[in-house]
Design an enzyme around this catalytic site. Structure first.
Site, PDB file in Angstrom:
ATOM      1  N   LYS A  19       8.768   5.395  63.431  1.00  0.00           N
ATOM      2  CA  LYS A  19       9.050   4.272  62.503  1.00  0.00           C
ATOM      3  C   LYS A  19       8.493   2.979  63.043  1.00  0.00           C
ATOM      4  O   LYS A  19       8.190   2.858  64.237  1.00  0.00           O
ATOM      5  CB  LYS A  19      10.556   4.115  62.263  1.00  0.00           C
ATOM      6  CG  LYS A  19      11.383   3.906  63.552  1.00  0.00           C
ATOM      7  CD  LYS A  19      11.414   2.520  64.107  1.00  0.00           C
ATOM      8  CE  LYS A  19      11.279   2.508  65.599  1.00  0.00           C
ATOM      9  NZ  LYS A  19      11.690   1.514  66.433  1.00  0.00           N
ATOM     10  N   GLY A 151       7.973   5.969  74.241  1.00  0.00           N
ATOM     11  CA  GLY A 151       8.539   4.762  74.847  1.00  0.00           C
ATOM     12  C   GLY A 151       7.729   3.521  74.521  1.00  0.00           C
ATOM     13  O   GLY A 151       7.554   2.657  75.373  1.00  0.00           O
ATOM     14  N   ALA A 152       7.221   3.425  73.283  1.00  0.00           N
ATOM     15  CA  ALA A 152       6.356   2.290  72.936  1.00  0.00           C
ATOM     16  C   ALA A 152       6.867   1.527  71.714  1.00  0.00           C
ATOM     17  O   ALA A 152       6.125   0.757  71.120  1.00  0.00           O
ATOM     18  CB  ALA A 152       4.933   2.791  72.700  1.00  0.00           C
ATOM     19  N   GLY A 153       8.106   1.758  71.332  1.00  0.00           N
ATOM     20  CA  GLY A 153       8.675   0.981  70.232  1.00  0.00           C
ATOM     21  C   GLY A 153       8.527   1.612  68.864  1.00  0.00           C
ATOM     22  O   GLY A 153       8.921   1.024  67.853  1.00  0.00           O
ATOM     23  N   LEU A 154       7.948   2.823  68.804  1.00  0.00           N
ATOM     24  CA  LEU A 154       7.725   3.448  67.489  1.00  0.00           C
ATOM     25  C   LEU A 154       8.713   4.591  67.210  1.00  0.00           C
ATOM     26  O   LEU A 154       8.434   5.484  66.408  1.00  0.00           O
ATOM     27  CB  LEU A 154       6.278   3.942  67.373  1.00  0.00           C
ATOM     28  CG  LEU A 154       5.194   2.867  67.588  1.00  0.00           C
ATOM     29  CD1 LEU A 154       3.813   3.441  67.351  1.00  0.00           C
ATOM     30  CD2 LEU A 154       5.428   1.651  66.683  1.00  0.00           C
ATOM     31  N   SER A 156       9.958   7.100  69.218  1.00  0.00           N
ATOM     32  CA  SER A 156       9.711   8.468  69.701  1.00  0.00           C
ATOM     33  C   SER A 156      11.021   9.164  70.057  1.00  0.00           C
ATOM     34  O   SER A 156      11.157  10.374  69.866  1.00  0.00           O
ATOM     35  CB  SER A 156       8.763   8.454  70.908  1.00  0.00           C
ATOM     36  OG  SER A 156       9.398   7.931  72.052  1.00  0.00           O
ATOM     37  N   SER A 157      11.994   8.411  70.574  1.00  0.00           N
ATOM     38  CA  SER A 157      13.266   9.062  70.939  1.00  0.00           C
ATOM     39  C   SER A 157      13.979   9.547  69.680  1.00  0.00           C
ATOM     40  O   SER A 157      14.525  10.656  69.658  1.00  0.00           O
ATOM     41  CB  SER A 157      14.164   8.108  71.736  1.00  0.00           C
ATOM     42  OG  SER A 157      14.522   6.984  70.964  1.00  0.00           O
ATOM     43  N   GLU A 211      20.367  10.160  69.801  1.00  0.00           N
ATOM     44  CA  GLU A 211      19.906   8.812  70.188  1.00  0.00           C
ATOM     45  C   GLU A 211      20.868   8.175  71.197  1.00  0.00           C
ATOM     46  O   GLU A 211      20.450   7.466  72.109  1.00  0.00           O
ATOM     47  CB  GLU A 211      19.810   7.912  68.946  1.00  0.00           C
ATOM     48  CG  GLU A 211      18.450   7.937  68.261  1.00  0.00           C
ATOM     49  CD  GLU A 211      17.412   7.066  68.988  1.00  0.00           C
ATOM     50  OE1 GLU A 211      16.860   7.527  70.000  1.00  0.00           O
ATOM     51  OE2 GLU A 211      17.162   5.949  68.527  1.00  0.00           O
ATOM     52  N   ASP A 222      16.662   3.896  63.653  1.00  0.00           N
ATOM     53  CA  ASP A 222      15.487   4.724  63.959  1.00  0.00           C
ATOM     54  C   ASP A 222      15.692   6.155  63.472  1.00  0.00           C
ATOM     55  O   ASP A 222      14.803   6.752  62.846  1.00  0.00           O
ATOM     56  CB  ASP A 222      15.208   4.735  65.470  1.00  0.00           C
ATOM     57  CG  ASP A 222      14.764   3.375  65.998  1.00  0.00           C
ATOM     58  OD1 ASP A 222      14.752   2.424  65.220  1.00  0.00           O
ATOM     59  OD2 ASP A 222      14.426   3.295  67.192  1.00  0.00           O
TER      60      ASP A 222
HETATM   61  N1  LIG Z   1       7.479  13.985  72.815  1.00  0.00           N
HETATM   62  C1  LIG Z   1       8.535  13.788  73.611  1.00  0.00           C
HETATM   63  N2  LIG Z   1       8.864  14.719  74.522  1.00  0.00           N
HETATM   64  C2  LIG Z   1       9.919  14.523  75.318  1.00  0.00           C
HETATM   65  N3  LIG Z   1      10.712  13.440  75.318  1.00  0.00           N
HETATM   66  C3  LIG Z   1      10.435  12.480  74.454  1.00  0.00           C
HETATM   67  C4  LIG Z   1       9.346  12.596  73.548  1.00  0.00           C
HETATM   68  N4  LIG Z   1       9.314  11.485  72.813  1.00  0.00           N
HETATM   69  C5  LIG Z   1      10.343  10.716  73.236  1.00  0.00           C
HETATM   70  N5  LIG Z   1      11.018  11.293  74.218  1.00  0.00           N
HETATM   71  C6  LIG Z   1      12.207  10.736  74.919  1.00  0.00           C
HETATM   72  O1  LIG Z   1      12.446   9.434  74.439  1.00  0.00           O
HETATM   73  C7  LIG Z   1      12.367   8.465  75.503  1.00  0.00           C
HETATM   74  C8  LIG Z   1      11.725   7.188  75.004  1.00  0.00           C
HETATM   75  O2  LIG Z   1      12.651   6.583  74.146  1.00  0.00           O
HETATM   76  P1  LIG Z   1      12.802   5.016  73.977  1.00  0.00           P
HETATM   77  O3  LIG Z   1      13.917   4.835  73.019  1.00  0.00           O
HETATM   78  O4  LIG Z   1      12.887   4.345  75.292  1.00  0.00           O
HETATM   79  O5  LIG Z   1      11.406   4.575  73.322  1.00  0.00           O
HETATM   80  P2  LIG Z   1      10.901   4.757  71.813  1.00  0.00           P
HETATM   81  O6  LIG Z   1      11.913   5.526  71.064  1.00  0.00           O
HETATM   82  O7  LIG Z   1       9.527   5.288  71.872  1.00  0.00           O
HETATM   83  O8  LIG Z   1      10.847   3.241  71.316  1.00  0.00           O
HETATM   84  P3  LIG Z   1      11.938   2.434  70.409  1.00  0.00           P
HETATM   85  O9  LIG Z   1      13.286   2.982  70.773  1.00  0.00           O
HETATM   86  O10 LIG Z   1      11.775   1.014  70.832  1.00  0.00           O
HETATM   87  O11 LIG Z   1      11.525   2.668  69.025  1.00  0.00           O
HETATM   88  C9  LIG Z   1      11.536   9.141  76.569  1.00  0.00           C
HETATM   89  O12 LIG Z   1      11.871   8.616  77.835  1.00  0.00           O
HETATM   90  C10 LIG Z   1      11.953  10.596  76.416  1.00  0.00           C
HETATM   91  O13 LIG Z   1      13.190  10.807  77.057  1.00  0.00           O
HETATM   92  C1  LIG Z   2      16.090  -2.263  69.789  1.00  0.00           C
HETATM   93  C2  LIG Z   2      16.558  -1.442  68.583  1.00  0.00           C
HETATM   94  O1  LIG Z   2      17.103  -2.350  67.617  1.00  0.00           O
HETATM   95  C3  LIG Z   2      15.403  -0.748  67.902  1.00  0.00           C
HETATM   96  C4  LIG Z   2      14.674   0.234  68.741  1.00  0.00           C
HETATM   97  O2  LIG Z   2      13.672   0.842  67.939  1.00  0.00           O
HETATM   98  C5  LIG Z   2      17.619  -0.481  69.046  1.00  0.00           C
HETATM   99  C6  LIG Z   2      18.354   0.165  67.875  1.00  0.00           C
HETATM  100  O3  LIG Z   2      18.448  -0.406  66.789  1.00  0.00           O
HETATM  101  O4  LIG Z   2      18.895   1.267  68.104  1.00  0.00           O
HETATM  102 MG   LIG Z   3      13.946   4.921  70.944  1.00  0.00          MG
END
Ligand SMILES: Nc1ncnc2c1ncn2[C@@H]1O[C@H](COP(=O)(O)OP(=O)(O)OP(=O)(O)O)[C@@H](O)[C@H]1O
Ligand SMILES: C[C@@](O)(CCO)CC(=O)[O-]
Ligand SMILES: [Mg+2]
Length: 446
Positions: A19, A151-154, A156-157, A211, A222
């Site tokens: 997202k 872990g880039a804000g899109l 992924s978790s 999450e 998310d």
């Molecule tokens: N393809 C994947 N395989 C395994 N683990 C993943 C994968 N994608 C995400 N993760 C898990 O999610 C964590 C990253 O989540 P984090 O919430 O920090 O960043 P994000 O979801 O990319 O960004 P944001 O929450 O800002 O949108 C990773 O450290 C890992 O534990």
């Molecule tokens: C930083 C945050 O607002 C968005 C992360 O994508 C955390 C959340 O809403 O869960």
């Molecule tokens: Mg996340």
């Protein structure tokens, strides 16, 4: 058909989108409205029967994780008493907080994992598994691939949490296979007044639990977008009685976004924790900033749904993007590289830029002006490359969580599509999309 064939569980693949948050990250955690849309970048989770039905295997090559457990070694009996179930259909119920006793009971199974990222993923997996599957669930091989930067804000978790929740909800028999194809409308819209929760809402609820395993205090925006897709205005309800408000934005305006990854790693858990600290240290200042973000999300929403959205609305949306970024800077969640992106886009006059997601690195979005030429955009992308930044081409508002069942794939291609080895070896984003996607039309969506 032999007895073994009859008992062999079917292979399947689930998938959920990342997202982009356009307005309101961080404030969303504190119950303020935020606006987000699903991306075409997605996470995919392939689930295939293991040769040894007692073994549960995880292969998450994106983070270098390979792990397995014997299903009989999980503490089913001890955990049973802590799991809350619906009195009507015995489905497991989500709890407002993770149950510490369950986490404690799972620690033996996580004992040999010393990498933090692996530990978090395995804890999330097992926490959902012991709720949604059972001692009798035959051991499967879970192989994950993502076309999203991690872990880039899109999100992924969240897309990973949705894939885990969806696969286990299906394996555990809590949801049926979806029946709606890519271009079909949902056939039987769920009646909101009906007491039984829809499959998508069930997956949404359990992915929220996932999450929580990833970063403690998520707002739920998310995983809501990763489950339901499209674009939403989302507001977390801070009281536990009322459900969150999720308003689908069907007529999302045709805005042009540039999505740029600084490639600076960061953790959402830490950034959300930092904002929490500021809220305790300077409660009134913090409240005023969070309120301001809530107000600007509301203003943006009104503009975005206005019939005949045009230049005038776009210019105001750009102003709101700039204000939103400034407020995020004041909350301490920007990063010098995000500011560099902002300086470049401002200097080149291509649009308004803000960080997206948790910040601290990761991605920025630029809301491109309507009169900006393609040459100017390409020149800006080249400048980004010099700094080591990566720009993504993606579309907004795609489908939410979907499932590809082996019976929907032709016999000739089935072995290849559902081979963990082939899936793990795929190189490019296109390869992952094409193999896991087969013909996109074959996927079904909850
Ligand atoms: N393809 C994947 N395989 C395994 N683990 C993943 C994968 N994608 C995400 N993760 C898990 O999610 C964590 C990253 O989540 P984090 O919430 O920090 O960043 P994000 O979801 O990319 O960004 P944001 O929450 O800002 O949108 C990773 O450290 C890992 O534990
Ligand atoms: C930083 C945050 O607002 C968005 C992360 O994508 C955390 C959340 O809403 O869960
Ligand atoms: Mg996340």
């Amino acid at each position: 058909m032999t007895k073994l064939d009859e008992e062999r569980p079917a292979s399947f693949c689930v998938s959920a989108p990342g997202k982009v948050i356009i307005y309101g990250e961080h404030a969303a955690v504190f119950g303020k409205p935020a606006i987000a849309a699903a991306l075409s970048l997605r996470a995919y989770l392939q689930v295939t029967p293991n040769d040894d039905p007692n073994t549960i295997t995880l292969d998450f090559p994106d983070i270098g994780l390979s792990q397995s457990w014997n299903r009989h070694d999980l503490p089913w009996e001890d955990i049973k008493g802590y799991i809350q179930r619906s009195s009507s259909d015995l489905k497991p119920l989500v709890t407002p907080e993770l149950i510490p006793e369950i986490t404690d009971l799972l620690s033996d199974a996580l004992d040999d994992i010393d990498n933090r990222m692996h530990y978090v993923l395995c804890h999330c997996f097992l926490y959902l598994y012991v709720h949604l599957c059972s001692h009798d669930t035959l051991g499967m091989h879970f192989t994950a691939r993502s076309t999203l930067p991690i872990g880039a804000g899109l999100g992924s978790s969240a897309s990973t949490a949705v894939c885990l929740a969806a696969s286990m909800a299906y394996l555990g028999g809590h949801v049926e296979r979806p029946v709606t194809g890519l271009n079909e409308r949902v056939r039987s819209p769920h009646n909101k007044h009906h007491a039984i929760i829809s499959p998508a809402d069930f997956i949404d609820e359990w992915s929220f639990v996932g999450e929580k395993c990833f970063h403690g205090n998520p707002s739920g925006i998310d995983n809501a977008v990763a489950t339901h897709g499209g674009a939403v205005m989302f507001q977390r309800t801070v009281s536990s009685i009322n459900p969150n408000v999720r308003t689908n934005m069907r007529n999302f305006p045709p805005i042009k976004l540039l999505l740029t990854n600084t490639k600076v790693p960061r953790s959402t858990a830490e950034l959300v924790g930092g904002v929490g600290k500021m809220n305790i240290e300077f409660p009134q200042v913090s409240q005023a900033i969070l309120d301001a973000i809530g107000h600007l999300s509301n203003e943006a929403y009104q503009l975005m749904i206005r019939p005949g959205f045009a230049e005038e609305e776009l210019l105001i949306l750009q102003k709101l993007v700039n204000i939103n970024h400034g407020l995020l800077v004041s909350m301490g969640v920007s990063h010098p590289t995000l500011e560099q992106i902002k300086v470049i886009t401002d200097t080149n006059k291509i649009g308004a830029t803000k960080l997206t997601g948790a910040g601290g690195g990761g991605c920025a979005i630029t809301l491109i002006g309507s009169d900006v030429s393609e040459e100017k955009i390409q020149a800006t992308i080249k400048q980004f490359e010099v700094h080591g930044f990566e720009t993504f081409e993606t579309s907004l508002g795609g489908k939410g969580v979907g499932l590809l069942h082996e019976s929907d794939v032709s016999l000739e291609t089935r072995d290849r599509v559902f081979s963990p080895e082939v899936f793990q070896s795929l190189g490019s984003r296109k390869e992952i999309e094409n193999l896991a996607g087969v013909d996109q039309q074959v996927w079904k969506f909850w």
